[in-house]
Design an enzyme around this catalytic site. Structure first.
Site, PDB file in Angstrom:
ATOM      1  N   GLU A 284       1.270  12.645  -4.858  1.00 39.87           N
ATOM      2  CA  GLU A 284       1.531  12.005  -6.068  1.00 39.87           C
ATOM      3  C   GLU A 284       0.168  11.558  -6.640  1.00 39.87           C
ATOM      4  O   GLU A 284      -0.952  11.310  -5.942  1.00 39.87           O
ATOM      5  CB  GLU A 284       2.642  11.045  -5.923  1.00 39.87           C
ATOM      6  CG  GLU A 284       3.746  11.611  -5.721  1.00 39.87           C
ATOM      7  CD  GLU A 284       4.943  10.834  -5.105  1.00 39.87           C
ATOM      8  OE1 GLU A 284       6.013  10.834  -5.415  1.00 39.87           O
ATOM      9  OE2 GLU A 284       4.544   9.942  -4.160  1.00 39.87           O
TER      10      GLU A 284
ATOM     11  N   CYS B 123      -5.017   7.418 -10.668  1.00 41.78           N
ATOM     12  CA  CYS B 123      -4.955   7.013  -9.109  1.00 41.78           C
ATOM     13  C   CYS B 123      -4.503   8.293  -8.157  1.00 41.78           C
ATOM     14  O   CYS B 123      -3.585   8.813  -8.366  1.00 41.78           O
ATOM     15  CB  CYS B 123      -3.679   6.091  -9.097  1.00 41.78           C
ATOM     16  SG  CYS B 123      -3.476   5.638  -7.225  1.00 41.78           S
TER      17      CYS B 123
ATOM     18  N   CYS C  27      -0.517   8.660   5.904  1.00 36.36           N
ATOM     19  CA  CYS C  27      -1.192   7.967   6.517  1.00 36.36           C
ATOM     20  C   CYS C  27      -1.267   7.393   7.758  1.00 36.36           C
ATOM     21  O   CYS C  27       0.019   7.413   8.408  1.00 36.36           O
ATOM     22  CB  CYS C  27      -1.268   6.614   5.605  1.00 36.36           C
ATOM     23  SG  CYS C  27      -2.671   5.588   5.828  1.00 36.36           S
TER      24      CYS C  27
ATOM     25  N   CYS D 245       0.559  -0.216   7.678  1.00 38.41           N
ATOM     26  CA  CYS D 245       0.429  -1.364   7.048  1.00 38.41           C
ATOM     27  C   CYS D 245       2.083  -1.614   6.780  1.00 38.41           C
ATOM     28  O   CYS D 245       2.846  -1.081   6.343  1.00 38.41           O
ATOM     29  CB  CYS D 245      -0.377  -1.422   5.889  1.00 38.41           C
ATOM     30  SG  CYS D 245      -1.905  -1.170   6.282  1.00 38.41           S
TER      31      CYS D 245
ATOM     32  N   CYS E 136       3.850  -1.256   3.303  1.00 37.60           N
ATOM     33  CA  CYS E 136       3.505  -0.223   2.393  1.00 37.60           C
ATOM     34  C   CYS E 136       4.500   1.009   2.878  1.00 37.60           C
ATOM     35  O   CYS E 136       4.414   1.342   3.963  1.00 37.60           O
ATOM     36  CB  CYS E 136       2.001   0.309   2.663  1.00 37.60           C
ATOM     37  SG  CYS E 136       1.248   1.908   2.108  1.00 37.60           S
TER      38      CYS E 136
ATOM     39  N   GLU F 185      -5.682   6.841   3.635  1.00 41.53           N
ATOM     40  CA  GLU F 185      -6.710   5.974   3.791  1.00 41.53           C
ATOM     41  C   GLU F 185      -8.081   6.638   3.652  1.00 41.53           C
ATOM     42  O   GLU F 185      -8.426   7.543   4.499  1.00 41.53           O
ATOM     43  CB  GLU F 185      -6.845   5.230   5.341  1.00 41.53           C
ATOM     44  CG  GLU F 185      -8.059   4.590   5.621  1.00 41.53           C
ATOM     45  CD  GLU F 185      -8.870   3.549   4.729  1.00 41.53           C
ATOM     46  OE1 GLU F 185      -7.944   2.698   4.330  1.00 41.53           O
ATOM     47  OE2 GLU F 185      -9.724   3.651   4.256  1.00 41.53           O
TER      48      GLU F 185
ATOM     49  N   PHE G 110      -7.022  -6.699   1.520  1.00 41.55           N
ATOM     50  CA  PHE G 110      -7.497  -7.801   2.338  1.00 41.55           C
ATOM     51  C   PHE G 110      -6.040  -8.556   2.768  1.00 41.55           C
ATOM     52  O   PHE G 110      -5.897  -8.701   3.910  1.00 41.55           O
ATOM     53  CB  PHE G 110      -8.350  -9.014   1.377  1.00 41.55           C
ATOM     54  CG  PHE G 110      -8.934  -9.806   2.388  1.00 41.55           C
ATOM     55  CD1 PHE G 110     -10.099  -9.121   3.126  1.00 41.55           C
ATOM     56  CD2 PHE G 110      -9.000 -11.032   2.532  1.00 41.55           C
ATOM     57  CE1 PHE G 110     -10.938  -9.799   4.058  1.00 41.55           C
ATOM     58  CE2 PHE G 110      -9.579 -11.738   3.235  1.00 41.55           C
ATOM     59  CZ  PHE G 110     -10.465 -11.210   3.966  1.00 41.55           C
TER      60      PHE G 110
ATOM     61  N   ASN H 158       5.468  -4.596  -4.588  1.00 40.59           N
ATOM     62  CA  ASN H 158       6.508  -3.512  -5.254  1.00 40.59           C
ATOM     63  C   ASN H 158       7.604  -3.461  -3.857  1.00 40.59           C
ATOM     64  O   ASN H 158       7.192  -2.548  -2.964  1.00 40.59           O
ATOM     65  CB  ASN H 158       5.932  -2.289  -5.689  1.00 40.59           C
ATOM     66  CG  ASN H 158       4.894  -2.807  -6.713  1.00 40.59           C
ATOM     67  OD1 ASN H 158       5.281  -3.517  -7.576  1.00 40.59           O
ATOM     68  ND2 ASN H 158       3.724  -2.459  -6.752  1.00 40.59           N
TER      69      ASN H 158
ATOM     70  N   CYS I  96       2.105   0.702  -7.051  1.00 44.17           N
ATOM     71  CA  CYS I  96       1.522   0.617  -5.682  1.00 44.17           C
ATOM     72  C   CYS I  96       2.496   0.698  -4.618  1.00 44.17           C
ATOM     73  O   CYS I  96       3.202  -0.323  -4.615  1.00 44.17           O
ATOM     74  CB  CYS I  96       0.643  -0.607  -5.707  1.00 44.17           C
ATOM     75  SG  CYS I  96      -0.490  -0.593  -6.905  1.00 44.17           S
TER      76      CYS I  96
HETATM   77  N1  SAH Z   1      -5.195   3.103   2.056  1.00 43.14           N
HETATM   78  C1  SAH Z   1      -6.004   2.434   1.015  1.00 43.14           C
HETATM   79  C2  SAH Z   1      -5.619   2.697  -0.461  1.00 43.14           C
HETATM   80  C3  SAH Z   1      -4.085   3.047  -0.605  1.00 43.14           C
HETATM   81  S1  SAH Z   1      -3.262   1.697  -0.927  1.00 43.14           S
HETATM   82  C4  SAH Z   1      -5.724   0.876   1.082  1.00 43.14           C
HETATM   83  O1  SAH Z   1      -5.003   0.539   1.860  1.00 43.14           O
HETATM   84  O2  SAH Z   1      -6.528   0.202   0.498  1.00 43.14           O
HETATM   85  C5  SAH Z   1      -3.623   1.233  -2.387  1.00 43.14           C
HETATM   86  C6  SAH Z   1      -3.151  -0.462  -2.559  1.00 43.14           C
HETATM   87  O3  SAH Z   1      -2.052  -0.911  -2.731  1.00 43.14           O
HETATM   88  C7  SAH Z   1      -3.723  -1.326  -1.400  1.00 43.14           C
HETATM   89  O4  SAH Z   1      -4.226  -2.505  -1.654  1.00 43.14           O
HETATM   90  C8  SAH Z   1      -2.253  -1.480  -0.829  1.00 43.14           C
HETATM   91  O5  SAH Z   1      -2.364  -2.618   0.211  1.00 43.14           O
HETATM   92  C9  SAH Z   1      -1.607  -1.738  -1.966  1.00 43.14           C
HETATM   93  N2  SAH Z   1      -0.149  -1.741  -1.452  1.00 43.14           N
HETATM   94  C10 SAH Z   1       0.421  -0.811  -0.533  1.00 43.14           C
HETATM   95  N3  SAH Z   1       1.843  -1.098  -0.433  1.00 43.14           N
HETATM   96  C11 SAH Z   1       2.032  -1.898  -1.625  1.00 43.14           C
HETATM   97  C12 SAH Z   1       3.415  -2.432  -1.796  1.00 43.14           C
HETATM   98  N4  SAH Z   1       4.696  -2.136  -1.619  1.00 43.14           N
HETATM   99  N5  SAH Z   1       3.477  -3.433  -3.102  1.00 43.14           N
HETATM  100  C13 SAH Z   1       2.018  -3.518  -3.642  1.00 43.14           C
HETATM  101  N6  SAH Z   1       0.790  -3.125  -3.071  1.00 43.14           N
HETATM  102  C14 SAH Z   1       1.028  -2.126  -1.994  1.00 43.14           C
HETATM  103 FE1  SF4 Z   2      -2.223   3.590   4.509  1.00 39.85          FE
HETATM  104 FE2  SF4 Z   2      -3.289   2.015   2.622  1.00 39.85          FE
HETATM  105 FE3  SF4 Z   2      -0.608   2.170   3.082  1.00 39.85          FE
HETATM  106 FE4  SF4 Z   2      -1.967   0.960   4.866  1.00 39.85          FE
HETATM  107  S1  SF4 Z   2      -1.919   0.217   2.516  1.00 39.85           S
HETATM  108  S2  SF4 Z   2      -0.632   2.205   5.428  1.00 39.85           S
HETATM  109  S3  SF4 Z   2      -3.965   2.133   4.930  1.00 39.85           S
HETATM  110  S4  SF4 Z   2      -2.017   3.916   2.414  1.00 39.85           S
END
Ligand code: SAH
Ligand code: SF4
Length: 395
Positions: free
Chosen positions: A115, A128, A135, A139, A142, A195, A249, A325, A368
């Site tokens: 996407e 974006c 991935c 996390c 996510c 990532e 972070f 989210n 996100c």
């Molecule tokens: N893998 C990379 C980039 C993709 S995620 C990373 O982790 O930085 C892009 C951003 O969205 C990251 O800061 C991630 O932590 C955040 N993110 C992921 N899931 C989310 C959610 N459910 N709600 C809000 N932010 C989220």
């Molecule tokens: Fe992968 Fe970024 Fe999601 Fe973590 S936040 S699982 S590194 S896409």
């Protein structure tokens, strides 16, 4: 036994298989394009000039066929068409949110889908983009992290996302000057699926193409790469890409970060901060964006805010607070607006910008961390449509 069991799969070390058949010129950096042209009969002396011409057609004019490259001889065009293609991902669906956010589902080789989200803002527009299908990291907040990695995207598939968005926005061949406010697609963030630093070369090559001054020509300051904290690749990013850096972070103690961003078990907060401290100097960029997802009762206390400020002391930074989210089955809740505001205030008082990210495109599941569910929903609905239409899903 090693105390640090491998928790990531080093997919960036797996060589990409060369495609069979015609070679895609999209995604090749100038030197690589020159090499393949020479390999396929372009005289060495002409190769640099030919790269310049073809590059212009592809990345300035947005052409996809050799036929239209009118400053090349007919014979040469025919020869190019025999050996090469100009290929970008196929847009499968496009959705437009009430707030103007556009989400594209694009299909890449192997039938995989990723996407791409376009977010229009006052005087600018941010795309974006995704770097991987799924991935390898997990996390816990996510949704993309619950989808197993399928593969790294190629440079063509990464820069191709920018190209299809510009197709849709009608931004060829005149997007305005590089820093022109009038550009619809003026910024790129690598914050989609995957990532980016586990696909370092793919991302680097694609971003070099985006920054090429005679092509798409985006300033490195308008490209932001977001990483969960792949420490060894951070210095390389400064040296070899030089774009802006954002870091996921999300916690102020190793205990909590281990749970939220498990890569923290491999490189902890102290190691991450060391790498971040060095980044601005090497990349000559002003400041690092700290992304901090606000999870109710997990990482959102006043103490967390104070600790965060202490931790990042000395690093030029902006803290981007992201209201969580939700997605189906998510184990967390979004912090209340009051809590987020109180947290932001502490950071702001300490002298840092602390914008609260406004969720965009929620109605089309484009915000996100929602990207996986969006794909699955799209898949499901297509399946339903096929079932209703009586199309058998033969493999
Ligand atoms: N893998 C990379 C980039 C993709 S995620 C990373 O982790 O930085 C892009 C951003 O969205 C990251 O800061 C991630 O932590 C955040 N993110 C992921 N899931 C989310 C959610 N459910 N709600 C809000 N932010 C989220
Ligand atoms: Fe992968 Fe970024 Fe999601 Fe973590 S936040 S699982 S590194 S896409």
């Amino acid at each position: 036994m090693s105390a640090t069991a491998p928790i990531t799969q080093d997919v960036h070390t797996i060589p990409r298989k060369l495609p069979e058949g015609p070679i895609n010129l999209v995604g090749l950096r100038r030197d690589a394009m020159r090499d393949v042209l020479i390999e396929h009969g372009t005289p060495e002396k002409q190769a640099k000039m030919r790269v310049g011409q073809i590059w212009q057609w592809i990345y300035v004019k947005g052409l996809r066929s050799f036929d239209e490259m009118t400053n090349l001889s007919k014979d040469y065009r025919a020869k190019l068409a025999e050996n090469f293609v100009i290929e970008v991902p196929e847009v499968v669906t496009k959705q437009v949110s009430e707030d103007g956010t556009r989400k594209y589902l694009v299909r890449i080789a192997g039938g995989h889908e990723v996407e791409v989200v376009y977010i229009p803002e006052e005087g600018r527009g941010t795309l974006c983009i995704s770097s991987q299908v799924g991935c390898t990291l997990t996390c816990s907040f996510c949704h993309t992290g619950t989808q197993k990695l399928v593969r790294n995207l190629t440079p063509a598939e990464i820069i191709g996302q920018v190209m299809v968005a510009r197709d849709d926005l009608g931004e060829w061949p005149e997007p305005g000057t590089p820093n022109d406010e009038a550009r619809l697609l003026s910024n790129i963030v690598l914050m989609g699926m995957g990532e980016p630093l586990y696909n370092f070369e793919g991302v680097r090559d694609a971003m070099k193409i985006a920054m090429d001054p005679e092509g798409i020509s985006l300033s490195r300051r308008r490209i932001t790469l977001s990483t969960s904290g792949v420490v060894p690749e951070i210095a390389k990013t400064a040296e070899e890409i030089g774009c802006m850096l954002a870091v996921s972070f999300h916690a102020t103690t190793d205990d909590v970060r281990d749970k939220l961003v498990p890569i923290n078990k491999r490189w902890n907060i102290a190691e991450l901060l060391d790498a971040l401290r060095a980044y601005p100097k090497v990349s000559n960029s002003e400041r690092i964006t700290f992304e901090y997802v606000m999870l109710d009762g997990v990482n959102d206390t006043d103490e967390d805010a104070h600790r965060l400020v202490e931790l990042i002391k000395g690093i030029p930074a902006k803290i981007n607070l992201i209201p969580f989210n939700e997605w189906p089955g998510a184990p967390y809740k979004r912090s209340s607006n009051n809590r987020i505001r109180a947290f932001a205030h502490i950071i702001y008082k300490a002298g840092y910008a602390s914008p609260i990210r406004k969720p965009r495109g929620e109605d089309i599941m484009a915000a996100c961390g929602q990207l996986k569910s969006a794909t699955e929903r799209a898949r499901k609905s297509r399946k339903q449509i096929e079932a209703e239409a009586g199309i058998s899903g033969n493999a």
